[in-house]
Design a protein around this motif. Structure first.
Motif, PDB file in Angstrom:
ATOM      1  N   GLU A 183      15.615  -9.204   2.065  1.00  0.00           N
ATOM      2  CA  GLU A 183      16.028  -7.818   1.915  1.00  0.00           C
ATOM      3  C   GLU A 183      17.132  -7.434   2.900  1.00  0.00           C
ATOM      4  N   GLY A 188      11.028  -9.333  -2.735  1.00  0.00           N
ATOM      5  CA  GLY A 188      12.229  -9.884  -2.121  1.00  0.00           C
ATOM      6  C   GLY A 188      13.191 -10.444  -3.153  1.00  0.00           C
ATOM      7  N   ASN A 200      20.839  -1.190   1.026  1.00  0.00           N
ATOM      8  CA  ASN A 200      19.625  -0.411   1.233  1.00  0.00           C
ATOM      9  C   ASN A 200      19.925   0.992   1.725  1.00  0.00           C
ATOM     10  N   TYR A 229      11.167 -10.232   5.314  1.00  0.00           N
ATOM     11  CA  TYR A 229      12.310  -9.359   5.054  1.00  0.00           C
ATOM     12  C   TYR A 229      13.654 -10.073   4.975  1.00  0.00           C
ATOM     13  N   VAL A 287      14.792  -7.486  -5.002  1.00  0.00           N
ATOM     14  CA  VAL A 287      15.801  -6.814  -4.178  1.00  0.00           C
ATOM     15  C   VAL A 287      17.071  -7.645  -4.091  1.00  0.00           C
TER      16      VAL A 287
END
Length: 305
Positions: free
Chosen positions: A158, A251, A295, A155, A254
């Motif tokens: 992100e 990833g 996000n 992550y 994003v």
């Protein structure tokens, strides 16, 4: 357990490093939370970054009361990255804990993090879950992070999956010349730090709330939103090309989407959008990373469109 310093000159097991700049309003709570830890075998290295308020006077008074405090002052304001680096260069412990001058550590934080690092030999750094507090210390919400390394690793493209002031490092598991921060990447230097740490071991989070992260209008992450997003993007690219990080396809997508959207937004639009999101107040926006902002905007789009 209660760990005591056995001799005056022995090296402490833990070094706690904390940068301070104009934090007089919150400094006492931050320091008290460290001095009250159940794990007491530590040195507390505090570097005042040429504060212009009463922070330095407060620090001198605390230093007189507790010999574990080592107080240093910069001659001029060097910003957080360079200030933390100065503290790190003074650290003698086998473990190093980060702390910020406006946050509050749970009294069991050091005990639990050292126990975790001691029993998880492949972990080079560990963070925790965080409660969000306002200027008055009232709990407003929480920030939860993945616990397992595989998710932390995944992550990072992100959002930032570890809260920097909640981190503790097993310093002997890193190279002696390990460079924690690139001072030119402030205020998102934590992103590249994680990408560099991944080369040497696992980075994980304890599934407990061991830090209260304070939200106020001076949090640095989003004061210059476009600049922060740009540096986050650069950090991730450096992670790939300099530090061997291998992102997922999602990833990469994003990251480029975040960068494109935020760079195209007019200045101030993100803050205006946030105002329209239910139950989110303006001061709380500054606690989140630029990627978290992106996000959250996507997840709330049906509310604000």
């Amino acid at each position: 357990m209660n760990h005591k310093l056995k001799t005056k000159n022995r090296k402490p097991l833990l070094s706690v490093v904390m940068p301070v700049y104009n934090a007089a309003s919150y400094l006492g709570e931050a320091i008290d939370s460290i001095l009250a830890q159940t794990f007491s075998d530590f040195e507390f290295i505090i570097v005042d970054d040429a504060s212009t308020d009463t922070s330095y006077e407060i620090l001198k008074n605390y230093q007189k009361k507790d010999k574990r405090i080592r107080l240093i002052r910069n001659d001029k304001n060097l910003k957080q990255g360079a200030t933390v680096t100065r503290a790190l260069n003074e650290a003698k412990g086998s473990f190093i804990a980060r702390m910020d001058a406006d946050d509050i550590s749970d009294k069991y934080r050091f005990e639990k993090q050292i126990d975790y690092l001691t029993t998880h030999k492949k972990v080079v750094a560990v963070g925790s879950q965080c409660l969000l507090i306002n200027k008055k210390g009232k709990v407003m919400g929480e920030k939860t992070f993945p616990t397992e390394f595989e998710q932390v690793y995944k992550y990072i493209f992100e959002f930032c999956p570890v809260q920097q002031p909640a981190m503790m490092f097993a310093i002997k598991r890193l190279p002696k010349d390990f460079a924690f921060y690139d001072h030119g990447m402030s205020p998102v230097e934590d992103v590249e730090l994680l990408l560099k740490l991944f080369k040497y071991g696992r980075v994980e989070n304890i599934n407990e709330y061991l830090l209260k992260y304070r939200i106020h209008g001076e949090n640095s992450s989003l004061k210059h939103l476009k600049h922060s997003f740009f540096l986050t993007f650069i950090s991730r690219m450096r992670g790939v090309f300099l530090h061997g990080y291998r992102p997922t396809v999602k990833g990469v997508a994003v990251t480029f989407a975040q960068f494109a959207v935020v760079m195209l937004l007019p200045q101030g639009t993100s803050m205006a959008l946030y105002k329209a999101v239910k139950d989110v107040t303006l001061p709380s926006l500054f606690s989140f990373s630029p990627t978290y902002l992106f996000n959250l905007l996507l997840s709330k789009y049906e509310i604000i469109r």
